[in-house]
Design an enzyme around this catalytic site. Structure first.
Site, PDB file in Angstrom:
ATOM      1  N   LYS A   1       1.239  -0.746   0.017  1.00  8.18           N
ATOM      2  CA  LYS A   1       0.284  -0.118   0.160  1.00  8.18           C
ATOM      3  C   LYS A   1       1.030   1.197  -0.174  1.00  8.18           C
ATOM      4  CE  LYS A   1      -3.860   2.078   0.072  1.00  8.18           C
ATOM      5  NZ  LYS A   1      -5.326   1.554  -1.259  1.00  8.18           N
TER       6      LYS A   1
ATOM      7  N   SER B   1      -0.958  -1.460  -4.442  1.00  5.59           N
ATOM      8  CA  SER B   1      -2.180  -0.472  -4.517  1.00  5.59           C
ATOM      9  C   SER B   1      -1.704   1.103  -3.650  1.00  5.59           C
ATOM     10  CB  SER B   1      -3.189  -0.794  -3.460  1.00  5.59           C
ATOM     11  OG  SER B   1      -4.619  -0.121  -3.303  1.00  5.59           O
TER      12      SER B   1
END
Length: 364
Positions: free
Chosen positions: A156, A226
């Site tokens: 992330k 992401s």
């Protein structure tokens, strides 16, 4: 000896922690062992996807209730917005426990958090190097020495907002882009190249600022990144196999050349003992613990010689099309759509394709 456990829990909304609370209350999951939680939330997956932040807030609240603030902050929360098509919102919870020696090598889990990234470093070589060091730290945490034993790295990573750009401007620094949406792609791209650098898949001399987000010949077959508004550092989770771990779970990976290319995934399933010519029957489907994948619309606008319109649609982002498309392809093979498909696969697999990891319970 460490033992990995993975729990896939359905979610009725981005802040629905009832299922997670239920398995904890039933003694099926020890919150003290939670290493990471991957979430698929039903937002748009873009800059203003507040479903990710809502999910993080809800999960953090639950973890702080059970673990306290400091321990809860060590859990990697990787929220991926967008459950287009038939993809089912869910949590994938990774748990590390100590147990008696069993089948080995087995699934191993490692994690790392990087320091905050300065806005002007996003999408540039500095981010690549920061991520590469974080991946190496997560490998050490997982007791994985050989990069070949790593099957999936989930990160992330941050993105730029108007406020973050303004902060860089105030310091006299220049950001890689002033387009907040493009910053998501650049951050994913630099993070993916950092994974490839750490795993020895990419020659570091080829990774320049200009190559990030543009040279599609550079890619990792095990990277999944992401971007989100909810952080400025990186949350890194390495999944692989290690002889230092034991337990009932195994992992393998494949690389799809495009959104239709399910045969490499079928081959990975066969290596894990799930060898069937068509869709998995219920008896084998029940052994699937998690399917993790990346999705990307090819930049040339073609799919096996035919034109696609994913990148031309001004109403719906190409990442949303790609997530639904790949979830459908994989769902047809697996037999359900509670699959973690993350959009935006810059340098994550070949252009138009992407890596896929499968975690299964061993037979017997």
């Amino acid at each position: 000896m460490p033992v990995a456990r993975v729990h896939r829990i359905s979610a009725d909304s981005p802040d629905d922690t009832a299922g997670l609370r239920q398995v904890i209350a039933a003694g099926q999951l020890d919150p003290a062992g939670i290493t990471a939680i991957f979430g698929k939330t039903e937002g748009n997956g873009l800059v203003n996807d507040f479903s990710r932040g809502l999910a993080v807030r809800a999960l953090t609240g639950l973890l702080e209730e059970t673990l306290g603030y400091e321990r809860a902050a060590q859990v990697c929360l990787v929220m991926s917005g967008g459950t287009e098509g038939g993809m089912a919102p869910h949590w994938t919870v990774f748990e590390r426990q100590e147990g008696a020696a069993g089948a080995s090598p087995a699934l191993a889990i490692g994690k790392a958090h990087t320091p905050a990234l300065a806005p002007e470093q996003l999408g540039r070589r500095a981010q690549v190097e920061l991520v590469a060091e974080g991946v190496r730290a997560a490998m050490r945490d997982a007791a994985i020495d050989d990069p070949a034993d790593v099957h999936f790295v989930q990160i992330k990573c941050p993105l730029l907002t108007a406020q973050r750009i303004a902060a860089a401007d105030a310091r006299g620094a220049t950001v890689a882009t002033r387009d907040t949406l493009k910053s998501m792609g650049l951050s994913r791209a630099a993070s993916a190249l950092g994974i490839g650098l750490a795993l020895g898949e990419i020659d570091g001399s080829r990774i320049t600022d200009a190559a990030i987000g543009s040279d599609w010949s550079l890619w990792s077959g095990r990277a999944s990144t992401s971007a989100g508004i909810e952080l400025m550092g990186h949350e890194i989770v390495v999944l692989g196999v290690s002889a230092a771990w034991s337990g009932p779970l195994a992992i393998d990976h494949a690389v799809m050349a495009d959104g239709l290319d399910i045969e490499p995934v079928r081959a990975a399933l066969a290596r894990l003992g799930l060898d069937v010519p068509g869709q998995l029957p219920p008896s084998q489907r029940d052994r699937i613990v998690a399917v993790l994948a990346k999705a990307e619309a090819s930049h040339d606008g073609r799919l096996r010689g035919h034109r696609h319109t994913m990148t031309d649609d001004s109403d719906i982002s190409a990442t949303r099309h790609a997530r639904a498309f790949v979830a459908g392809s994989l769902g047809g093979l697996i037999g359900h759509a509670e699959i973690y498909v993350s959009g935006g696969a810059e340098h994550q697999g070949p252009d138009g394709g992407g890596p896929v990891a499968v975690i299964v319970s061993r037979a017997g």
